[in-house]
Write an enzyme that holds these catalytic residues in place. Structure first.
Site, PDB file in Angstrom:
ATOM      1  N   SER A 408      14.657 -21.315  17.461  1.00 18.55           N
ATOM      2  CA  SER A 408      13.653 -21.422  16.978  1.00 18.55           C
ATOM      3  C   SER A 408      12.786 -21.601  15.767  1.00 18.55           C
ATOM      4  CB  SER A 408      13.114 -19.621  18.097  1.00 18.55           C
ATOM      5  OG  SER A 408      13.754 -18.941  17.258  1.00 18.55           O
ATOM      6  N   HIS A 429      11.662 -24.797  22.700  1.00 18.52           N
ATOM      7  CA  HIS A 429      11.892 -23.662  22.831  1.00 18.52           C
ATOM      8  C   HIS A 429      11.183 -22.714  23.168  1.00 18.52           C
ATOM      9  CE1 HIS A 429       9.893 -20.853  19.450  1.00 18.52           C
ATOM     10  NE2 HIS A 429      11.519 -19.837  20.194  1.00 18.52           N
ATOM     11  N   GLU A 441       7.601 -24.724  23.727  1.00 23.13           N
ATOM     12  CA  GLU A 441       7.153 -25.454  22.140  1.00 23.13           C
ATOM     13  C   GLU A 441       8.362 -26.420  22.396  1.00 23.13           C
ATOM     14  OE1 GLU A 441       5.637 -23.852  18.219  1.00 23.13           O
ATOM     15  OE2 GLU A 441       7.753 -22.771  18.928  1.00 23.13           O
ATOM     16  N   ASN A 479       6.623 -20.146  15.398  1.00 22.44           N
ATOM     17  CA  ASN A 479       7.247 -18.809  14.091  1.00 22.44           C
ATOM     18  C   ASN A 479       6.933 -19.238  12.528  1.00 22.44           C
ATOM     19  OD1 ASN A 479       8.267 -16.932  16.001  1.00 22.44           O
ATOM     20  ND2 ASN A 479       9.616 -18.649  16.723  1.00 22.44           N
TER      21      ASN A 479
END
Ligand code: 3H9
Length: 693
Positions: A408, A429, A441, A479
């Protein structure tokens, strides 16, 4: 009739075919053609009944969204449907595929409906910030009754043909060929002398104010901030307040007013952006994706298991590799349990569960990935361990096998180097729970081959995900932006905002939960570990705001231990935690901090503008190639309320000048280290432009 609507006579039955790819939306030509077809049918003495159907994979899937916001060319859909409704010979809709919105309304205006067994019906208008505008609320409620109509229209979820039949919305579900069944149905009507049967002639179901009250309360809770579901209740109620024809006029007016309103514009933006992001700019259509006959997943923790389940659910064989026999047994047990519980809830058939399990080949040997075409790595978030795994994967798999990391935030370039197969290496991800969350992602590193990018985007769609492409940076799109929100949340706590006050501001705004409650859900140990891995780049103030570490030290890891920022009961219902209040007071005393009153507006702006500013940097650096990628990622990955259009669209609506001025104020108050405006934001604001131009 015209290029998209044709009229033919078959054995006394008029056959009207709509052919307007891709989804037979009621574009201007369809409305005009249908209108003319009804008139021709009316004057065609040889035609005793009419069947309306569509070419291609679906019946009309709604009004043409691309025409919204432009001057509507006549005839409007409600007028065409009035002509159908008032025709004095019977009209049958033969429907297949996705019978949605304006398409469902076309079908309901016809006097009878015959459906293919696999047809799906729904009113997705609320998802576009609208209410049905061509009779859906009024014909729907008269046919299906109040409770079912309220659910259908306010939730916007599709239902099956058999359910639609049970609700009284469909007359016959065709067992064989749909067109044959619909023509036979029409011939029967003629033979039996049955004429038109108009939904508008049916009485309104008995009013039930309690039902409306309950719906209002639950929508206020479940669909916080959204205007359309409440308006949909108002639209349904029109049937109690005025006659059928007047209600239709008012319903259409409401729909038109909402088309022009900000929430619908934002939701339509997200609808279009979700379809745009899967098309990668600069990636030629000639680049063919690689064939993925078998996938592999290495690392069977929570994420690995979810990924295995998503792949197996899509019908793709998958080799699932764990570190050792114990981890393998635990993963097998967990996956079987999750599938069984879905079967118990009636959402999965036992034989489909069996088929999914059969597709999973279990192993503890990395060599068993030799015949995989794509391997997704989901081992512990530790760059040293991942490097080792990628080095081993580089050897255990054949050249051409795609090696994707589910990290991540770690560096994909480092993994590409370790694999010695940069062209095959990339990121994929997933979000937790990976078999449920829609966002994926995908991460393109500097050396990732174009056909690998094409493959992971296509594969994402195949396994039911919404893939967005990101470049390499710490945390990728979601993130990285989220880390700025967490930073501000911790700073706000240090400055005196109560945790619940911080979270409530975002919940009231339409987020599923606030930043601190999210920490409790994800696990404060996980958050503390992520902070530890970034400590070299953290500032003194970020290190000082060490609330996750303090909570972990007190044994409060979040929901899983029954307490974190909040206390949780056995149903995971949160309540304020006195220990948290004491922890914050002690923290302030220890560091000599003065707590102050912080208003909701400041909380909201600091949490949201921190993300917008980071989004602008992500865009400026080319990590995201378009603002759409960021908006779609944040709406689907973080639950940014779709009705604002996502952070970049929202910022444009506020005006980048206003956003910049607020960020500059925070910069003065908080220090440049945290609030340096993105150069792109400064440039666009100066030019009076937005992220979208
Ligand atoms: C409405 O009906 C209001 C009325 O009550 C009132 C009127 C007065 N219009 O999703 P896909 C395009 S509101 C124009 O990838 P799938 C889409 O952009 C409407 N275009 O395919 C894409 O184009 P491109 C209520 C539309 O097979 C292409 O079709 N209806 C529309 O995964 C393929 O789409 C809805 O909200 C449209 N209505 O899914 C239904 N719909 O290739 C919205 C699609 O250029 N549509 N396109 O990117 C859907 O839910 C899905 O598209 C559907 C097909 C399930 C139909």
């Amino acid at each position: 009739m015209n290029e998209v609507v044709s009229y033919e006579l078959h054995d006394g039955i008029a056959d009207v075919l709509i052919d307007n790819p891709p989804v037979n939306a009621t574009s201007h030509a369809v409305r005009a053609g249908l209108d003319e077809a009804v008139r021709r049918f009316g004057g065609d003495a040889d035609a005793k009944a009419m069947v309306v159907r569509c070419a291609g994979k679906t019946f009309v899937a709604g009004a043409d969204i691309k025409e919204f916001g432009r001057p509507a060319l006549p005839p409007p859909l409600p007028d065409v449907l009035k002509a159908i409704d008032h025709c004095d010979k019977p009209i049958v809709a033969a429907v297949h595929g996705t019978v949605l919105g304006g398409g469902f309304e076309v079908a309901l205006a016809c006097h009878y409906r015959v459906a293919a067994a696999d047809a799906r019906f729904g009113f997705p208008e609320v998802k576009l910030g609208l209410v049905p505008g061509a009779g859906g609320t009024q014909r729907g409620v008269r046919l299906a009754g109040l409770a079912d109509t309220i659910t259908l229209i306010t939730e916007g979820k599709p239902i099956s043909a058999s359910k639609a039949e049970a609700m009284g919305l469909v007359d016959e579900v065709a067992q064989g060929d749909l067109v044959e069944a619909a023509r036979a149905f029409a011939r029967r009507l003629v033979a039996e002398g049955k004429g038109p049967r108009r939904a508008g002639d049916l009485p309104m179901p008995t009013d039930d104010p309690d039902l409306f009250d309950k719906a209002r309360k639950s929508l206020g809770r479940e669909m916080r901030g959204q205007e359309a579901p409440m308006k949909a209740l108002e639209a349904i109620r029109l049937g109690y307040e005025m006659d059928f024809e007047s209600a239709l006029v008012r319903e259409y007016e409401m729909c038109k007013e909402m088309i022009a309103a900000p929430q619908s514009r934002a939701l339509r933006h997200i609808f279009a952006a979700e379809r745009e992001v899967v098309k990668v700019p600069g990636l030629s259509a000639d680049v063919a994706p690689r064939d993925i006959k078998r996938a592999g997943v290495i690392g069977l923790g929570v994420m690995g298991r979810g990924i295995v389940m998503a792949i197996a659910a899509a019908g793709i064989p998958v080799t699932a590799v764990a570190a050792d026999a114990d981890h393998l047994a635990a993963a097998q047990k967990a996956i079987t349990k999750m599938l069984s519980s879905t079967v118990d809830k009636g959402r999965l058939k036992q034989d489909e569960m069996d088929r999914r399990l059969e597709r999973i080949q279990w192993s503890v040997a990395i060599e068993d990935l030799a015949d995989a075409d794509l391997v997704i790595e989901a081992v512990t978030e530790d760059i040293a361990i991942k490097r080792e795994v990628f080095a081993a994967l580089g050897k255990a798999t054949r050249p051409g096998t795609i090696l994707a990391s589910n990290t991540s935030f770690l560096d994909i370039e480092a993994l590409a180097k370790a694999s010695q197969r940069s062209e095959d290496t990339c990121g994929m991800h997933f979000f937790n729970p990976a078999h449920i969350m829609r966002l994926l992602e995908n991460v393109r590193a500097a050396g990732t081959a174009p056909d690998v990018v094409a493959t992971i985007m296509a594969f994402g769609k195949t396994i039911g995900k919404l893939p967005v492409l990101s470049g390499v940076c710490e945390g990728f799109i979601v993130n990285r932006m989220l880390s700025k929100r967490s930073r501000e949340a911790f700073f706000l706590v240090e400055e005196g905002a109560a945790p619940a006050a911080i979270d409530n501001v975002l919940v009231d705004y339409g987020f599923p939960m606030g930043p601190l409650a999210l920490g409790d859900l994800a696990g404060l140990d996980v958050q503390a570990a992520a902070r530890a891995s970034r400590k070299d780049s953290a500032t003194a103030r970020e290190l000082r705001a060490d609330f996750p570490e303090q909570l972990v030290a007190a044994g409060r890891l979040g929901q899983k231990t029954g307490s974190g920022w909040y206390s949780y009961d056995e149903n995971r219902k949160a309540s304020a935690n006195e220990d948290t209040t004491r922890m914050i007071a002690a923290h302030a005393e220890r560091h000599g901090l003065t707590l102050r009153d912080i208003g909701d507006q400041e909380v909201r702006e600091r949490l949201l503008f921190a993300m917008v500013n980071e989004g602008a940097k992500i865009l400026d650096e080319g990590v995201a190639s378009r603002p759409q990628d960021i908006d779609v990622a944040m709406v689907n990955g973080l639950g940014w309320p779709a009705y604002t259009g996502g952070p970049m669209f929202w910022a444009d609506q506020l005006g980048l000048d206003h956003v910049l001025r607020t960020i500059e104020r925070f910069q003065d108050e908080q220090g440049a280290g945290y609030w340096t405006p993105s150069p792109l934001l400064v440039r666009l604001a100066e030019e009076g432009k937005g992220f979208y131009g």
